[in-house]
Design an enzyme around this catalytic site. Structure first.
Site, PDB file in Angstrom:
ATOM      1  N   GLY A  47       0.857  -1.208   0.000  1.00  0.00           N
ATOM      2  CA  GLY A  47       0.000   0.000   0.000  1.00  0.00           C
ATOM      3  C   GLY A  47       0.878   1.239   0.000  1.00  0.00           C
ATOM      4  O   GLY A  47       0.735   2.120   0.841  1.00  0.00           O
ATOM      5  N   ALA A  48       1.814   1.278  -0.992  1.00  0.00           N
ATOM      6  CA  ALA A  48       2.938   2.231  -0.930  1.00  0.00           C
ATOM      7  C   ALA A  48       2.741   3.511  -1.721  1.00  0.00           C
ATOM      8  O   ALA A  48       3.659   4.329  -1.773  1.00  0.00           O
ATOM      9  CB  ALA A  48       4.198   1.527  -1.436  1.00  0.00           C
ATOM     10  N   THR A  50       0.233   6.091  -1.696  1.00  0.00           N
ATOM     11  CA  THR A  50      -0.344   7.342  -1.160  1.00  0.00           C
ATOM     12  C   THR A  50      -0.332   7.274   0.376  1.00  0.00           C
ATOM     13  O   THR A  50      -0.025   6.238   0.959  1.00  0.00           O
ATOM     14  CB  THR A  50      -1.817   7.534  -1.621  1.00  0.00           C
ATOM     15  OG1 THR A  50      -2.567   6.385  -1.229  1.00  0.00           O
ATOM     16  CG2 THR A  50      -1.937   7.723  -3.123  1.00  0.00           C
ATOM     17  N   TYR A 233     -16.469   5.161  14.260  1.00  0.00           N
ATOM     18  CA  TYR A 233     -15.144   4.594  13.968  1.00  0.00           C
ATOM     19  C   TYR A 233     -14.723   3.538  15.006  1.00  0.00           C
ATOM     20  O   TYR A 233     -14.872   2.345  14.784  1.00  0.00           O
ATOM     21  CB  TYR A 233     -14.070   5.700  13.830  1.00  0.00           C
ATOM     22  CG  TYR A 233     -12.867   5.150  13.116  1.00  0.00           C
ATOM     23  CD1 TYR A 233     -12.656   5.395  11.763  1.00  0.00           C
ATOM     24  CD2 TYR A 233     -11.977   4.297  13.770  1.00  0.00           C
ATOM     25  CE1 TYR A 233     -11.589   4.822  11.086  1.00  0.00           C
ATOM     26  CE2 TYR A 233     -10.907   3.712  13.106  1.00  0.00           C
ATOM     27  CZ  TYR A 233     -10.717   3.996  11.761  1.00  0.00           C
ATOM     28  OH  TYR A 233      -9.670   3.413  11.097  1.00  0.00           O
ATOM     29  N   VAL A 270      -6.135  13.953   6.187  1.00  0.00           N
ATOM     30  CA  VAL A 270      -6.902  13.991   4.943  1.00  0.00           C
ATOM     31  C   VAL A 270      -6.243  13.005   3.977  1.00  0.00           C
ATOM     32  O   VAL A 270      -5.102  13.201   3.569  1.00  0.00           O
ATOM     33  CB  VAL A 270      -6.870  15.402   4.305  1.00  0.00           C
ATOM     34  CG1 VAL A 270      -7.680  15.414   3.016  1.00  0.00           C
ATOM     35  CG2 VAL A 270      -7.356  16.461   5.265  1.00  0.00           C
ATOM     36  N   THR A 271      -6.925  11.918   3.679  1.00  0.00           N
ATOM     37  CA  THR A 271      -6.455  11.005   2.621  1.00  0.00           C
ATOM     38  C   THR A 271      -7.708  10.518   1.897  1.00  0.00           C
ATOM     39  O   THR A 271      -8.833  10.754   2.342  1.00  0.00           O
ATOM     40  CB  THR A 271      -5.708   9.755   3.160  1.00  0.00           C
ATOM     41  OG1 THR A 271      -6.626   8.957   3.906  1.00  0.00           O
ATOM     42  CG2 THR A 271      -4.511  10.102   4.012  1.00  0.00           C
TER      43      THR A 271
END
Ligand code: NAI
Length: 393
Positions: A47-48, A50, A233, A270-271
């Protein structure tokens, strides 16, 4: 072509190669401004492309001088469609790594699949022999497991339906939002996607193939957040998946004599992944404002650099009473949360101050895709077709 942001809801369907390159360049410059890290030397990041995974790869390569293999799921440009931001980020990462003489190769495919795991094992055997650090940083909506079953994750509560007041970041209106209760099946499936099962599949496959070094460290990322967001969450479906991640880390450390597995609880950022969670984007918008005012805001690269240097690659690693690394220590400070609660109370009373924090959220969001950055000329004709030198599809 001239590339512009096309934002629909919480998705941006375009990305700018020069802007993404600028994002990567800035992260590398930050790492180079910090003391060198005596960390790992051969690193696999799953998972590299972002967010936290990209930051983990940059910090390992440029901070510790590590060779890196990245696993990504991204699309190249085709016709008038731009590539994904992760594609451009990875192309830029490899370009800068080559300039510094750092080994960097990337496998583009579904990290959940046995085929990609085998491709990575073959690459490690061929080029590096073994790896000593494995970062697991996937955020995915679905997973097809080894037996062919596809599971989808949902962002729901596990208690009763939860009703909260929020600001819709698109319409900027104050609205009530209902986060529904997940069914047992939905809860089970979310844990299948975002829990620790696939992380363990990776470590099992790497270990069986003999490509893990003595004392390999592996880390996956978690989130807890404040009580305000607990219903959607921490006490929701994703929180259940994160609890499973922690249980898996403990199991793996017991089961594999040469592996130490950790979970790091990171700060909200923020992603693309966090944008999809109900109420959380508003919380993040306010959090950024409060933490910036107090001079304690950190972005992904700052979080990871501090984690490597102060918490993970120290002996022994700095863990809390539950055995987790806490990078959310500043986010959860009482004074930070008190200001956020005060904001939410004004929101309930419909007495909000200015909405400029929403503009800032959207700017941060567009920047993820390489837009709205200083130092980039967006009026310039740009070729969207950028190659990743090492790509293995
Ligand atoms: P992100 O969306 O920026 O990155 C996710 C990465 O996973 C991307 O590189 C994407 O290409 C890759 N990916 C997704 N599905 C894949 C697949 N099937 N095969 C290969 N690669 C795949 O997400 P972000 O926010 O960096 O999240 C990473 C981890 O950090 C997640 O576990 C998340 O829960 C955790 N986290 C995120 C926080 C946040 O506020 N963004 C806070 C704390 C933890």
């Amino acid at each position: 072509m001239i590339i512009e942001p096309k934002v629909r809801g919480f998705i941006c369907t375009t990305a700018h190669p020069a802007g993404c390159r600028e994002n990567v360049k800035k992260q590398i410059a930050y790492i180079k401004s910090r003391p060198k890290c005596s960390g790992p030397k051969k690193v696999l990041v799953i998972g590299a492309s972002t967010g936290y995974g990209l930051a983990s790869r940059i910090a390992a390569a440029f901070g510790c001088g590590a060779a890196t293999i990245g696993v990504i799921l991204d699309k190249p440009a085709s016709g008038s469609r731009t590539a994904t931001a992760g594609w451009y980020n990875t192309a830029a990462f490899e370009e800068f790594a080559a300039q510094d003489g750092l080994y960097a190769k990337t496998v583009n495919g579904d990290a959940f699949s046995a085929q990609v795991k085998q491709q990575v094992i073959d690459l490690i055997k061929q080029d590096l022999g073994q790896v000593d650090f494995v970062v697991y940083s996937l955020a995915a909506p679905k997973r097809t497991a080894a037996d062919g079953t596809t599971y989808s994750s949902v962002l729901k509560c596990t208690g009763e339906d939860f009703v909260n007041t929020t600001v819709d970041l698109n319409s900027r209106k104050i609205v009530d939002v209902t986060v529904p209760k997940a069914t047992e099946q939905e809860l089970h499936d979310t844990v299948k996607v975002m829990g620790g099962e696939d992380w363990k599949d990776w470590i099992t496959a790497l270990s069986s193939a003999g490509v893990l070094a003595e004392n390999t460290v592996t880390v996956a990322y978690s989130y807890i957040g404040p009580t305000l967001t607990y219903p959607m969450y921490h006490k929701g479906t994703l929180g259940a998946a994160k609890a499973h991640l922690l249980k898996t880390a403990q199991e793996m450390t017991r089961q594999f004599p040469n592996v130490n597995a950790y979970v790091s609880v990171n700060k909200a950022l923020v992603t693309q992944a966090s944008a999809a969670i109900p109420v959380v984007p508003l919380y993040i918008a306010v959090l950024y404002r409060v933490m910036e005012k107090k001079n304690i805001h950190e972005n992904a690269i700052q979080q990871i650099e501090r984690m490597y240097r102060e918490k993970l690659f120290v002996s022994p690693p700095a863990l809390d009473e539950t055995g987790q690394i806490r990078m959310d220590d500043w986010e959860l400070r009482d004074d930070v949360q008190a200001e956020i609660t005060a904001f939410w109370n004004k929101l309930y009373a419909h007495a909000l101050p200015d909405h400029s924090y929403i503009d800032q959220y959207w700017q941060e969001f567009r920047q993820l895709f390489g837009f709205d950055l200083p130092n980039v000329d967006y009026t310039r004709d740009t070729d969207p077709d950028v190659k990743i030198p090492s790509i293995h599809n």
